[in-house]
Every structure is written in structure tokens, then in C-alpha cells.
Design a protein around this motif. Sequence first.
Motif, PDB file in Angstrom:
ATOM      1  N   ASP A  23      40.274  42.339  48.458  1.00 47.96           N
ATOM      2  CA  ASP A  23      38.874  42.666  48.667  1.00 47.96           C
ATOM      3  C   ASP A  23      38.215  43.014  47.335  1.00 47.96           C
ATOM      4  O   ASP A  23      38.780  43.773  46.530  1.00 47.96           O
ATOM      5  CB  ASP A  23      38.729  43.864  49.610  1.00 47.96           C
ATOM      6  CG  ASP A  23      39.180  43.530  51.018  1.00 47.96           C
ATOM      7  OD1 ASP A  23      39.440  42.339  51.291  1.00 47.96           O
ATOM      8  OD2 ASP A  23      39.273  44.453  51.855  1.00 47.96           O
ATOM      9  N   ARG A  70      44.178  44.608  52.062  1.00 45.00           N
ATOM     10  CA  ARG A  70      42.873  44.753  51.408  1.00 45.00           C
ATOM     11  C   ARG A  70      42.926  44.532  49.891  1.00 45.00           C
ATOM     12  O   ARG A  70      41.927  44.748  49.210  1.00 45.00           O
ATOM     13  CB  ARG A  70      42.334  46.151  51.675  1.00 45.00           C
ATOM     14  CG  ARG A  70      42.191  46.480  53.158  1.00 45.00           C
ATOM     15  CD  ARG A  70      41.517  47.816  53.341  1.00 45.00           C
ATOM     16  NE  ARG A  70      40.190  47.820  52.753  1.00 45.00           N
ATOM     17  CZ  ARG A  70      39.458  48.916  52.521  1.00 45.00           C
ATOM     18  NH1 ARG A  70      39.965  50.105  52.843  1.00 45.00           N
ATOM     19  NH2 ARG A  70      38.260  48.830  51.982  1.00 45.00           N
ATOM     20  N   GLN A 103      33.246  39.053  53.627  1.00 44.13           N
ATOM     21  CA  GLN A 103      33.174  40.143  52.651  1.00 44.13           C
ATOM     22  C   GLN A 103      33.105  39.598  51.230  1.00 44.13           C
ATOM     23  O   GLN A 103      32.310  40.084  50.400  1.00 44.13           O
ATOM     24  CB  GLN A 103      34.390  41.062  52.817  1.00 44.13           C
ATOM     25  CG  GLN A 103      34.392  41.859  54.120  1.00 44.13           C
ATOM     26  CD  GLN A 103      35.689  42.632  54.309  1.00 44.13           C
ATOM     27  OE1 GLN A 103      36.596  42.522  53.478  1.00 44.13           O
ATOM     28  NE2 GLN A 103      35.760  43.384  55.399  1.00 44.13           N
ATOM     29  N   GLU A 120      37.328  38.349  55.765  1.00 50.68           N
ATOM     30  CA  GLU A 120      37.548  38.354  54.320  1.00 50.68           C
ATOM     31  C   GLU A 120      36.570  37.406  53.615  1.00 50.68           C
ATOM     32  O   GLU A 120      36.003  37.744  52.571  1.00 50.68           O
ATOM     33  CB  GLU A 120      38.999  37.960  54.017  1.00 50.68           C
ATOM     34  CG  GLU A 120      40.009  39.030  54.419  1.00 50.68           C
ATOM     35  CD  GLU A 120      41.434  38.560  54.148  1.00 50.68           C
ATOM     36  OE1 GLU A 120      41.605  37.364  53.833  1.00 50.68           O
ATOM     37  OE2 GLU A 120      42.353  39.393  54.268  1.00 50.68           O
ATOM     38  N   SER A 166      40.651  39.988  43.311  1.00 51.18           N
ATOM     39  CA  SER A 166      39.651  39.228  44.056  1.00 51.18           C
ATOM     40  C   SER A 166      39.312  37.934  43.319  1.00 51.18           C
ATOM     41  O   SER A 166      39.221  36.864  43.922  1.00 51.18           O
ATOM     42  CB  SER A 166      38.394  40.081  44.257  1.00 51.18           C
ATOM     43  OG  SER A 166      37.408  39.340  44.925  1.00 51.18           O
TER      44      SER A 166
END
Length: 947
Positions: free
Chosen positions: A887, A884, A712, A709, A904
Amino acid sequence: MGVLVGLGIANIQMRARWHEVEDGVLWTARGEGVVAAEIAPGSAAATAGIQRGDVLLAVNGSPVQTPADVVEFQHQGVAGTQLTYTLARLGTRQALQVSLAPTPQGSSMYYLLAAVGFFTLLVGASVRLRRPHDQATLHFFWLCVAFFGAFSFSFNGPFDRLDWVFYWGDAIAIALLPPLLLHFTLVFPERPKGTGALVTRGLPSPSAALVPVMYMPALALTAARVITIVRGSSNGTFFSEAIDILDRSEHAYLFIGALAALAVIVRAFRQITSRTARRQLRWIAWGTALGVGPFAFGYALPWALGLDPPLALQLTAVPLGLVPLTFASAIVRYRLRDVEVIIKRGLAYTAFGAAAVVLYGALLKLVKFSFASDTDSHNWIVAALGTLVIVLLARPVKDAVQDALDRVFYRDRYDYRRALVGFARDLNSDLDVVRLGQRLVARVVETLVVDRMALMLADERSGDFYSIGDFGFSQPVPPLGRHSSLVARLDASHTVALDDPIAAARFVAEEVESWRDAGIYYFVPCVFEGGAIAVLALGRKDTDEPFNSEDLALLTAVAGQVATAIENGRLYRQLHLKAEELGRMREFNENILESLDDGLVVFDVEERIVRWNHALERFYGVKRPHAIGRTLEEIFDRQFVDALRAARQERPEGATLYRVPLTSRHGETTRLLVNATAVPLHAPSGDEAVIAGTILLIEDVTERVRLEEQLQISDKMASIGLLAAGVAHEVNTPLTGISSFTQMLLDGADPKDPKTVLLEKIERQTFRAAKIVNGLLNLSRPGTQGGERIHVDINAVITDVFSLLEHQFEVAKIKVRRELADAPMLVLGVEHQLQQVFLNLFLNTRDAMPRGGWLSVTTRLDGSRVVAEIADTGSGIPAEHLARIYDPFFTTKTIARGTGLGLSITYGIVHEHDGTIRCDSAVGHGTRFTVTLPLAEAEREARAARK
């Protein structure tokens, strides 16, 4: 053979069915008519008053011409039939009533003797069929036929043609029995040349002059009987006396023939030097002595001398069955080593039989005395039954007699022989095969006094037999090859005796001689599960005598125990090796399982844990002793167990769950993300349809997910940073114009004018938009300060954000429930960033409830941290999307309604403020976000402590 058996059965049937009646008178034909020659005392005629010399004129009014007419009338009646006899006595006629009575039966032992006869015939036929080309077996067969005729044939009374066949068969057989017995002892076994016997390849024959001499008495007795019956039947007195003399003469002839046969055998012992022939003579001698002796001295001789032996002495005819039995063994089996066994057992059974005869006589006297009746015909039956019961119950007595004889024969070796079987049984406790063999050889040598012995064990690979313990050999014991001609016989559980010519003929002559040269004459197999696993190889006794059947039976019993002991030793050794191998494999497998970085759980069909490795202890926090035996629900979270069950049910052959949340059981609970793979554990049988349990592999991916994570987010934030730099320039330009024109309008505006308030809101939102753009730039550069941190009241931030979205909530029919803490919830942070956090969360709740719903906002103090919860009643987030939602650019909204950056950015701001954010959601049950931030004082103290 078939004719003889048929006649014997017919004789037995006639004997059982025929019940003759008579009047007790010996009627003879004379010139004056049919005259009463003799009258039996106590008979029906004596009771009716008939006297000697009475002339019988008629029976029931019918004239009588011959004694046969009287017999015919009697055969027409039964016991109790009344006949009227018309008699002439001293010139007067008298009519007397005579009540017919049963004819006194002869031997009551007929059926027992007939059984002995059939047994004798069976032995003779078996020997002849087994050796049809041996002349000795033919002679022996005729001897058995004579025994059969003497025992099984007996006239019954009707004197028809069949009854006369029985009569003459009995008479001729008894007459031929002595010469046949004597003849056989003269020609068997073979005599050496020059001893008065003619030796041939088949059967040696006595001199031609001796044969007629042996058979002349039998011929004379038979001829005399024929003459007596043909010519003496008209004179009843003479006939009766002559037949009695002939019967006694035949028994005297039998006695003389038995003595002569024994004399021939004794003489043959001095003539024959062959060990085998001498053993044959021992069989014949003892068979003749034990079989013929009791009958000759107990019944034949007294009867020949004119005495009437008691009925019980007819039992002495039963041992006559030993004669063909021992003769057959001498001819066929060559088991001559058992002479002393025959003697010992013969003495035991003779003593026991004599005791039974004495007991029978005593019981007969007791019965007569008790019932005060000497004439009751049933007394002997009662005595016989009583004797039979006592004999059947007196086995301990017979065993005691046998043991006493064993002690006499074996003397100081008796206890050794009894102890040997117990010793062999105790060998099962010795699992060392070599030590077992040495102990066994020493004990057998001591017990049987053999000159040499070896225990030979089969090699597990080649099958050859090698000695593992021996005694008395000056050279190493030669091995017994698996392909030896002896092994097949040993595998079939047969003892091999190489000193037996017949047995040795089955094997290769060279091999037999080689073993004899080595001093080994006996092989006793130790058989287990259809094959010999060891062999007892023995020489002879120190006295150079062969083993008898009791010795071999004792060795066979010992060999059976030895086979079990050897197999136990082998199995123990194999089990020990397998256990060591299994221990190594178990240790190897344990090392593999314990070396895994992933957790491993094995549970049975009832979901009870049976295996738990060290890696799972490490990251889950539950020790193995606490987990073993517990169910999955007791150890794991309920949500995890339910998800695992659903996956196993959907894919029974194996299922994998990815990034499943799991709460650890350490002192401080930690939320983990794991990958779980479940595969079925099949039963050891290999049948895939039988499931013994499940293997569960649990991989802790919490740290990996966090790193992924972060990676990303870092990658995406770098892209956002490039985008934000351009966007900030483009957005700040119009914002600057809006802000400048708004300030110019405010300079000339009346504070009381309502539009002034709107201009002030525009100014604030312009400043706020500029801050958002700058915050976007700060977010793209994690770790940099996005502004000065001050004390911010979370309740005030939430209230300000609500004021911005109040109109939108009303339009969307969303009702708001605010439960804010009374005291200020102060945190140390950047105000506009915190506003951005709650704005993003509120907007997400609005989008999750397109048809309206409830929005609940709660703040509270949890120790030194401020907790804010935002819950809605929207559609919820699917479980597969929960991992997710933070994300960048991940969104489940339509293209026009979301960019995937809100949560996010929120996640990044919360973590910049040393806080946490958690999402709990279920499809159809809404979503709850929990934001936790440190209190301002606690944060200040923490920073001071770090400095």
C-alpha cells in the motif's frame, strides 16, 4: 370374627404340639373297681397281656380309683414310657409292664381341611363387609361360620377346657351346616309373590312353621350328644358306640340336607322368571352340586351307612370350598354369566383330582409292595410326595383335559377362538387403522357370533370416540363422548357390562338406557399408556346370552393387541407426516446452504469434516465426496489450520480471521485470500456446555482485495501524480545545473585525473536522478510507457545497484551472498525502472538489519521466467502487515527513515513488466522477496502472439 380366627389358630397349634400316648384299653368304673372294658388289638395292653375284665388296682404302686387316674398317669409319660400295672384277675394279683404307645391319629388331612375352613370364613366376612345392609349376606356369613367350625375345629386328646371348646364347636357346626344350607336356598334369590315364600325388600323369609322343622334335627343331634357325654362316660362301651352313632347320623343329616337344597333350587327354577335370579340360581346350584356332591356321596353317605371310607376320600371335603365361593359370587358380583365356565373348570379339576387320588392309592400299594411292609407309618408320606411330584409335572395332562372340555363346550367355535388371539397379534403388521378396524370387526363377529359390534377410535383433538368399523347397526353408531360417565371406567382398563345391574348402577341411567336402545351392552377398552385410545362396543350373542368371563377375557386380550396395533398405525402416520415435513425442511436447508456464495464447512470435535457446500467446491477445488470424512489437516493448508486452531482456542465462543492466505486445490494452484469465521456447533440437547463440532464459514476475498488494492493504488497514485508534477519541476531545475556544471568540468578534465572518474559518476547519477523523477511521474500514470524497453540483464542490474550500496552495507555490517546465474538473465524492460526495483528491495533489507546480518541474492531460470530472490536475516514482517506492505505510504519504519512508497513503486514497476512479486516473512526469521519476470524471448513471442 377375631375370636373365631384365634380359636382356629389355637386348634392348629394344639394339633401340631399335642402327641398323646395310651395303653390301648377302655377303662370303665364299676362296682369292683376300674375294669378293662375293651382292649384294642395290637395295642400296648394287648402286647403286655392285659385281658377284658381285669381290674386295675394300682399304677406304679399308686392306687387307682377312677379311669381319670389312669389317664393322668399316661399324660405324664411319653411314647415308650414303662408303667407297672397291678391287676386283679380271677382272685389273683398280677403285675404287668406296659410300654405306652402313641395314640392313633385321626384324619391326616386336618391341615388341608382347616385351610379350606379359613378360606370359607374369609369369603363370608368379605361378603358381609362389602354389603353390610343386605340381609342375605348375614345369613351367608353364618353359613360360612358353620363351614369354618366343621373344618377347622377338632378335639385333640388332652380334654382340657380349650379342647372341649374345639370339640363342641366342631359338633355344633356340623349339626347346623345342613339346615343353614337348606335355609339359604329357600330364601335366596328372591321368589315372586305367591310361590310359598314371603318376599321383602331385604331378604325373603320362608313360612314360620318351616324354620323350626329345618333346625329340629340339628337341635336333637346336639342334645343327644350332650346327654351321651354327661351320662354315658361311666359306661365306656355304651359311650363309644353312642358317639359313633351320633357322628354317622350327622353325616347322614348333611347328605339329606344337601339333597333337599338341590331340590329347592330345582323347584325355584320353575318359579323364577327373572334372568338375573335364574343366573344366581345356576351359581348356587352348580356350587352346591360340585361342592357338596363329591363329599356327600363319596364320604358322608358311606360313613352314615356304617362303612369306613378310605382316608383318601376325605379329600372330597376340599370342593366344599366352592359352596361359599359360588354363593358369594351370586350375592355380590352378579358374574352369573360364568356358570358354564365354572362347570367346565370344575369338571376339569375334578377329573384331575380324581386321577390324583387314584394315583395316590396306586403309589401307596406300590410302596408297600416294594418295601414289603404294610405297617410302616411312613408309606403314605412316600406315596403322597410321589403323587405331588407327578401332579406338579403333569400340567400338560391338565391342559389337555381343559382343551378337550373346551372343544366340547365350544365345538366348531373352538378353533375360531384360538385363532382370534393370533389374528389380533398379526394386526400389528397392518398400519392402516381403518382397514384394521374393518378386519377386526369381521373376525370378532365371526368368532363370538355377536349380533352387532363397532370399533370406536378416539379423536386425537376432542377425545371423543367415533366408529371406524361396525357390523349389525341399522343406524349410524352414536359417538361416545370424552365426558361420558363410562370413559373414566374405560380409561382405568375396566370392561363395562351394561347388562350387569351392579355395574350399570355406576353410570348415568339415561346414558345406560340410550346405549341399550342402540343394542350395545359391552364396552371393552383398548388401553395404551394409561388411557383408552379405542373401544370395542358389542351387543349380545345371537342366542341372546351374555358374554361369560372367558369371552370377556378373550376380548380383553384382543383389545390389548388392538391398542398396540392402533398406536402403531397412529405412530406410523405421524412418523410419515414428520418424515415428509423433515424432508421438506432438509431440502429447504440444503437449498439455503448450497445457495450461499461463501464456503461452509462443518466438522466434529475430532476435526473430521461432515458438511461441505457447493461454493467451497467452486473456489477451493475440492469435491464434497473427497472432503467428507477427512480431517482439516488433510484438506487445508497447515498454516491455515494452525491459525484457525489458535483463534478458536483464544475465543471459543466464535472467532474470525481476516485475509488469511490459502492455496486452492484446482489443477493450477492459486493463492487465495479468505476471511474465515468459526463458531461452535452446540449439541441438539440445547446445552451450551456440550459442543458437537464447529461451523466454519470461508469467504473468498481474493478478487475483492485485488480490486481494493488497485483502487487504493489508483487513488494514491493520483495524489502522487499531482505531487510529482510539482516535485519534478523543482528537482529538475537543480539537476539541470548540476548536470551542466559537471559536463563543463569534464570538458576540460584530464582523462587520467582520478577526479575525472568522480565527475563521470556524478554525471551518471544526475541522469539517473532525472530518470527517477520521470519514473515517479510515469508511476502516477499507470499504463503509460516510462521509456523504451530494451533487453536488460538482471544480473547486471543487480551488480550496478550493489556498487551503489556497497559502502552502506559495509557500514551497516551487512554481509552479502550473491549467487547469480552464469548465463545472462535477459528481460525486456526499462533499465532504470528495474534498477529502482532492486534498489528499493536492498534498502528495505538494510533497514531490516540495523545490527547487521546476511543478505542473499539469487537468480535462476524457471522455465521461461527469470526468478530473483532477495532474502535477509532481519526482524521479519508481522503477519497482520503482510497484506498491506504494497500500500502506498504504508510503513512500519520511523518517521525519518521511510515514506511508504518504496514497495508500492516496486510493485507497480514489476506488474508493468508483466511480472510478479511475492513476500514470505515470519517475525524473527527474516524476509524473502521473490521477483519473477518473463524472459526477453518469451516476452517477445507473447507480444507477437497477441498482435
